[in-house]
Enzyme design. Structure first.
Site, short mmCIF file in Angstrom:
data_model
loop_
_atom_site.label_atom_id
_atom_site.label_comp_id
_atom_site.label_asym_id
_atom_site.label_seq_id
_atom_site.Cartn_x
_atom_site.Cartn_y
_atom_site.Cartn_z
N ASP A 103 0.84 -1.20 0.00
CA ASP A 103 0.00 0.00 0.00
C ASP A 103 0.87 1.25 0.00
O ASP A 103 2.04 1.22 0.41
CB ASP A 103 -0.90 0.01 1.24
CG ASP A 103 -1.87 -1.17 1.26
OD1 ASP A 103 -2.15 -1.70 0.18
OD2 ASP A 103 -2.31 -1.54 2.36
N LYS A 104 0.30 2.35 -0.41
CA LYS A 104 1.05 3.60 -0.51
C LYS A 104 1.72 3.97 0.81
O LYS A 104 2.87 4.44 0.82
CB LYS A 104 0.13 4.73 -0.97
CG LYS A 104 0.83 6.06 -1.21
CD LYS A 104 -0.14 7.11 -1.69
CE LYS A 104 0.57 8.45 -1.90
NZ LYS A 104 -0.37 9.52 -2.36
#
Length: 235
Positions: A103-104
Site C-alpha cells: 500500500d502507498k
C-alpha cells in the site's frame, strides 16, 4: 536475436532509438561496424560494442527495494510517484516491475525484477510463499486474536488462509506485532486487524519467502540481489 533488440535489452534505448545508433555506425559486432538493425547476433558468442565499449547481455535483473511510504507499487502513474521512479537512469529498464504490491503508506521489502516467471511463483496462492510484516497497532492484540488468525479470518465473506500473529510488545493502549501471511489480498493485514477490533497505524514488510529486508538498506534505497539472496528467494 536481432541487433536492435539486443541493444534495447542492454539498456541503450528504445528499439527506435538504437536503430539510429546503428545507422550512425556506432555499433560493432566482432570488431566490425554493422549498420543493419536486422543483423542477427548471439549474445553468448558475439562481441558487441557501442562506441568501442563492450556490451554485456543480461536477461533477468533482480533488485530488493526498501519501499518508503508515499510511493505506489506500480510501473508508472500520471499523478503519484512510483517505486520505479526511485531507480537511477543507469538501472531503470522499461520491463522492470514490482512483485506484488505494498500500500502507498506501507514500507519495507519489495522485489523489483523483469523475471515474469519468478514473479508468478512468488505470488501464486498455490505456492504459499510467506510474507512477514511488522505492525504497530492501536489497541491490544491478545491470544484470542492469535487464535482467530490461526483459524482464518473471514473478510467480505471469504475465509483467509491461516496466518500467524506474534505479539512482541504491548502497552496500555498499543501493540507491536509481527504477522505472517501465505497470501496477499487487498489491504489484507489492515483488514484482518480491523476484524479483531483494532487498527494498524504503521506497517512494514520485513520478509518474503526466505529473503529478509537487509538491515543496511535505508528507506528509498535499492540494490541488486546477491547470488545467495536470489537462491533464498527461489527456494
Amino acid at each position: 536475436m536481432r541487433l536492435d533488440k539486443f541493444l534495447s535489452e542492454v539498456g541503450l534505448g528504445s528499439r527506435k532509438e538504437v536503430k539510429q545508433l546503428i545507422k550512425k555506425g556506432q555499433v560493432k559486432v566482432n570488431q566490425v561496424v554493422v549498420k543493419s538493425d536486422k543483423t542477427q547476433v548471439d549474445p553468448e558468442k558475439d562481441q558487441i560494442a557501442f562506441l568501442d565499449a563492450p556490451l554485456i547481455y543480461q536477461e533477468f535483473y533482480y533488485y530488493v527495494l526498501n519501499k518508503p511510504a508515499g510511493v505506489i507499487s506500480a510501473t508508472s502513474d500520471p499523478v503519484h510517484r512510483t517505486v520505479l521512479d526511485l531507480f537511477s537512469s543507469e538501472d531503470y529498464r522499461t520491463d522492470l516491475f514490482p512483485v506484488g504490491r505494498l500500500d502507498k503508506d506501507t514500507e519495507g521489502l519489495l522485489i523489483i525484477t523483469n523475471d515474469g516467471e519468478l514473479g508468478h511463483q512468488l505470488l501464486s496462492p498455490k505456492k504459499h510463499v510467506e510474507k512477514e510484516y511488522f505492525a504497530e497497532i492501536s489497541g491490544i492484540m491478545d491470544q484470542a486474536d492469535q487464535e482467530k488468525f490461526e483459524v482464518g479470518i473471514i473478510l467480505a465473506g471469504e475465509k483467509m488462509l491461516p496466518a500467524k500473529l506474534m505479539i512482541d510488545e504491548v502497552t496500555a493502549v498499543t501493540s507491536k506485532v509481527r504477522i505472517i501471511l501465505q497470501e496477499g489480498k487487498f489491504h489484507q493485514v489492515k483488514r484482518m486487524v480491523k476484524a479483531c477490533g483494532k487498527e494498524v497505524t504503521y506497517l512494514k514488510r520485513i520478509r518474503m519467502g526466505q529473503l529478509t529486508l537487509p538491515v543496511d538498506l535505508k528507506k528509498g534505497q535499492y540494490r541488486a540481489l546477491t547470488d545467495e539472496e536470489l537462491v533464498k528467494l527461489k527456494e
